[in-house]
Design a protein around this motif. Structure first.
Motif, short mmCIF file in Angstrom:
data_model
loop_
_atom_site.label_atom_id
_atom_site.label_comp_id
_atom_site.label_asym_id
_atom_site.label_seq_id
_atom_site.Cartn_x
_atom_site.Cartn_y
_atom_site.Cartn_z
N PHE A 26 27.47 -20.80 63.50
CA PHE A 26 26.21 -20.90 64.24
C PHE A 26 26.53 -21.12 65.70
N ALA A 27 25.69 -20.52 66.57
CA ALA A 27 26.00 -20.53 68.00
C ALA A 27 24.76 -20.29 68.83
N ALA A 28 24.90 -20.55 70.12
CA ALA A 28 23.90 -20.21 71.13
C ALA A 28 24.55 -20.38 72.49
N GLU A 29 23.92 -19.81 73.50
CA GLU A 29 24.29 -20.09 74.88
C GLU A 29 23.29 -21.11 75.41
N THR A 30 23.74 -21.97 76.30
CA THR A 30 22.86 -23.01 76.83
C THR A 30 23.24 -23.36 78.26
N LYS A 31 22.28 -23.90 78.98
CA LYS A 31 22.54 -24.44 80.32
C LYS A 31 21.59 -25.61 80.54
N ALA A 32 21.92 -26.46 81.51
CA ALA A 32 21.13 -27.68 81.76
C ALA A 32 20.98 -27.93 83.24
N ASP B 123 26.08 -24.36 84.17
CA ASP B 123 25.57 -23.01 84.02
C ASP B 123 25.73 -22.56 82.57
N TRP B 124 25.29 -21.34 82.28
CA TRP B 124 25.33 -20.81 80.92
C TRP B 124 26.72 -20.92 80.32
N LYS B 125 26.79 -21.42 79.09
CA LYS B 125 28.03 -21.45 78.33
C LYS B 125 27.69 -21.30 76.86
N LYS B 126 28.61 -20.76 76.12
CA LYS B 126 28.41 -20.56 74.68
C LYS B 126 28.99 -21.74 73.92
N VAL B 127 28.23 -22.23 72.94
CA VAL B 127 28.73 -23.25 72.02
C VAL B 127 28.62 -22.68 70.61
N SER B 128 29.64 -22.91 69.80
CA SER B 128 29.61 -22.40 68.43
C SER B 128 30.47 -23.26 67.52
N ARG B 129 30.21 -23.15 66.25
CA ARG B 129 30.98 -23.87 65.24
C ARG B 129 30.94 -23.08 63.95
N THR B 130 32.06 -23.08 63.24
CA THR B 130 32.11 -22.50 61.90
C THR B 130 32.26 -23.64 60.91
N TYR B 131 31.42 -23.63 59.88
CA TYR B 131 31.40 -24.68 58.87
C TYR B 131 31.65 -24.05 57.51
N GLN B 132 32.62 -24.60 56.78
CA GLN B 132 32.91 -24.12 55.43
C GLN B 132 32.22 -25.05 54.42
N GLN C 27 18.08 -25.02 78.60
CA GLN C 27 17.71 -23.68 78.16
C GLN C 27 18.69 -23.20 77.10
N PHE C 28 18.17 -22.36 76.19
CA PHE C 28 18.98 -21.75 75.14
C PHE C 28 18.67 -20.25 75.11
N ARG C 29 19.70 -19.46 74.82
CA ARG C 29 19.50 -18.03 74.58
C ARG C 29 20.54 -17.56 73.57
N SER C 30 20.33 -16.39 73.04
CA SER C 30 21.25 -15.74 72.09
C SER C 30 21.61 -16.62 70.89
N PRO C 31 20.61 -17.22 70.22
CA PRO C 31 20.95 -17.99 69.02
C PRO C 31 21.46 -17.06 67.93
N ALA C 32 22.44 -17.53 67.16
CA ALA C 32 23.01 -16.69 66.11
C ALA C 32 23.49 -17.53 64.93
N LEU C 33 23.38 -16.94 63.75
CA LEU C 33 23.89 -17.53 62.52
C LEU C 33 24.43 -16.40 61.68
N THR C 34 25.70 -16.50 61.30
CA THR C 34 26.31 -15.49 60.43
C THR C 34 26.98 -16.19 59.25
N GLN C 35 27.19 -15.42 58.20
CA GLN C 35 27.93 -15.96 57.06
C GLN C 35 29.09 -15.03 56.74
#
Length: 168
Positions: free
Chosen positions: A75-81, A120-129, A151-159
């Motif tokens: 799961f991931a998204a880009e964010t800025k504050a 500024d905008w940066k991507k945060v993500s994590r993979t969970y098993q 702010q958040f953009r490009s939310p994503a969830l993959t399996q």
């Protein structure tokens, strides 16, 4: 015989709901906004502006996965504050809550969005098993117990092993 069209419609609707986008992203195009008083969506960017350190703002989606085997979830998204401050117990980032096929649960699997009052905008993500196959997942973009603008953009969830690519 009258039940056959209804059955076909239900099967097709279920198949469409479970089908990921071409990039493997399982999330819908638009997430549900929990606090419209503080959150807006414009040009695919969720903006939260809060002057109440006790406010909770989240953008969410709940998905039925019905895994037959325990596949990793990324799961991931880009964010800025801007001018962000967190009160004690504050939370800012991306998180998932899981319900397994046996109806046990795991909550607050998260990745923090970052330190600092402004960035500024940066991507945060994590993979969970997960330890067991996942029945359903709730995805959150969250800002709680804090003030400022995030702010958040490009939310994503993959399996599985599908990589997440950032959309611009």
């Amino acid at each position: 015989m009258k039940k056959l069209p209804l059955l076909l419609a239900l099967c097709c609707a279920a198949a469409l709901q479970a089908a990921p986008a071409a990039d493997g992203n399982l999330l819908p195009e638009t997430l549900t906004i929990s606090n419209p008083a503080t959150t807006t969506l414009q040009d695919k960017v969720y903006t939260v502006v809060s002057d109440n350190a006790k406010a909770v703002s989240a953008m969410t989606a709940r998905l039925e996965l019905n895994q037959t085997e325990a596949l990793p979830l990324t799961f991931a998204a880009e964010t800025k504050a801007e001018n962000r401050e967190e009160a004690k117990g504050g939370n800012y980032g991306v998180r998932i809550d899981l319900v397994f096929n046996d109806d046990t649960k795991v909550g607050w699997v998260n990745v923090g969005a970052g330190d600092g009052a402004a960035f500024d905008w940066k991507k945060v993500s994590r993979t969970y098993q997960p330890a067991k196959p996942v029945k359903s997942v709730t995805f959150y973009l969250q800002f709680q117990n804090g003030t400022g603008k995030v702010q958040f953009r490009s939310p994503a969830l993959t399996q599985g092993t599908t990589p997440i690519e950032t959309k611009k």
